[in-house]
Design a protein around this motif. Sequence first.
Motif, short mmCIF file in Angstrom:
data_model
loop_
_atom_site.label_atom_id
_atom_site.label_comp_id
_atom_site.label_asym_id
_atom_site.label_seq_id
_atom_site.Cartn_x
_atom_site.Cartn_y
_atom_site.Cartn_z
N LEU A 296 -57.33 0.66 34.69
CA LEU A 296 -57.37 2.14 34.55
C LEU A 296 -56.32 2.50 33.58
O LEU A 296 -55.06 2.49 33.81
N GLY A 297 -56.60 3.10 32.57
CA GLY A 297 -55.62 3.47 31.46
C GLY A 297 -55.73 5.02 30.92
O GLY A 297 -56.79 5.25 31.02
N ARG A 298 -54.83 5.51 30.83
CA ARG A 298 -54.61 6.92 30.47
C ARG A 298 -53.54 7.08 29.18
O ARG A 298 -52.42 6.66 29.34
N VAL A 299 -53.57 7.65 28.31
CA VAL A 299 -53.01 7.97 27.17
C VAL A 299 -52.63 9.73 26.99
O VAL A 299 -53.80 10.14 26.70
N ARG A 300 -51.74 10.08 27.22
CA ARG A 300 -51.42 11.35 26.70
C ARG A 300 -50.89 11.28 25.45
O ARG A 300 -49.78 10.64 25.10
N TYR A 301 -51.21 12.18 24.31
CA TYR A 301 -50.89 12.10 23.16
C TYR A 301 -50.52 13.48 22.46
O TYR A 301 -51.03 14.53 23.02
N SER A 302 -49.57 13.43 21.52
CA SER A 302 -49.39 14.80 20.91
C SER A 302 -49.19 14.48 19.31
O SER A 302 -48.72 13.21 18.97
N LEU A 303 -49.67 15.25 18.46
CA LEU A 303 -49.65 15.13 17.04
C LEU A 303 -48.72 16.21 16.55
O LEU A 303 -49.02 17.42 16.85
N ARG A 304 -47.66 15.85 15.83
CA ARG A 304 -46.87 16.97 15.47
C ARG A 304 -46.65 16.77 13.89
O ARG A 304 -46.79 15.71 13.41
N ALA A 305 -46.52 18.01 13.32
CA ALA A 305 -46.42 17.95 11.81
C ALA A 305 -44.96 17.50 11.56
O ALA A 305 -43.93 17.64 12.22
N THR A 306 -44.80 16.63 10.53
CA THR A 306 -43.30 15.87 10.31
C THR A 306 -42.65 16.77 9.81
O THR A 306 -41.11 16.66 9.94
N GLY A 307 -42.90 17.88 9.12
CA GLY A 307 -41.75 18.84 8.39
C GLY A 307 -41.27 19.70 9.43
O GLY A 307 -40.10 19.96 9.50
N THR A 308 -42.16 20.20 10.42
CA THR A 308 -41.56 21.15 11.56
C THR A 308 -41.23 20.78 12.66
O THR A 308 -40.67 21.45 13.66
N GLY A 309 -42.04 19.69 13.04
CA GLY A 309 -42.18 19.07 14.45
C GLY A 309 -42.94 19.98 15.39
O GLY A 309 -42.84 19.54 16.70
#
Length: 164
Positions: free
Chosen positions: A96-109
């Motif tokens: 059973l796999g789970r991935v929590r992800y977040s995508l951030r803007a590199t300039g501002t974080g």
Amino acid sequence: MWSSDRRSFLALSAFAASSACGFTPVYGPGGSAEGLRGRILVAPPRDQFGFDLVEQLEIRLGEPSAADFRLEAEIAVTDERLGITEGEEATRITLLGRVRYSLRATGTGAVVTSGEVQNFTSYSTTDTPFATQAAQEDANKRLMVILADEIVSRLLITSESWLT
């Protein structure tokens, strides 16, 4: 002969109907995936699961030439024993796999999108440890392929709100 003519007609009809409704292939020219390709840097992996996930994400998103975004993923994998024999041996294992992800803007974080995906895969155990280990490694990779596909799908779905 009529059967192949009918297939051609149906395929042409389906194409005409989809083009009339504004359908554009996601990975085709002008598709929404085109704007993501090469713009997302995936954070370096911390373990084998992470390595496999990063590899699959880079296949789908391309290696970044000018990364506008950074994708961070937290992976959790658990296994569940199924098909227990009289001797308490598992004959089937479900991962059973789970991935929590977040995508951030590199300039501002700043986080531009985030989410969680989960799925599973299974493998059979055998009498030989080598074959069982090979089946487990294959199942681990399959699970990361599935989760990478789900992450990219979610990014594509939400990309209109954060991609410029």
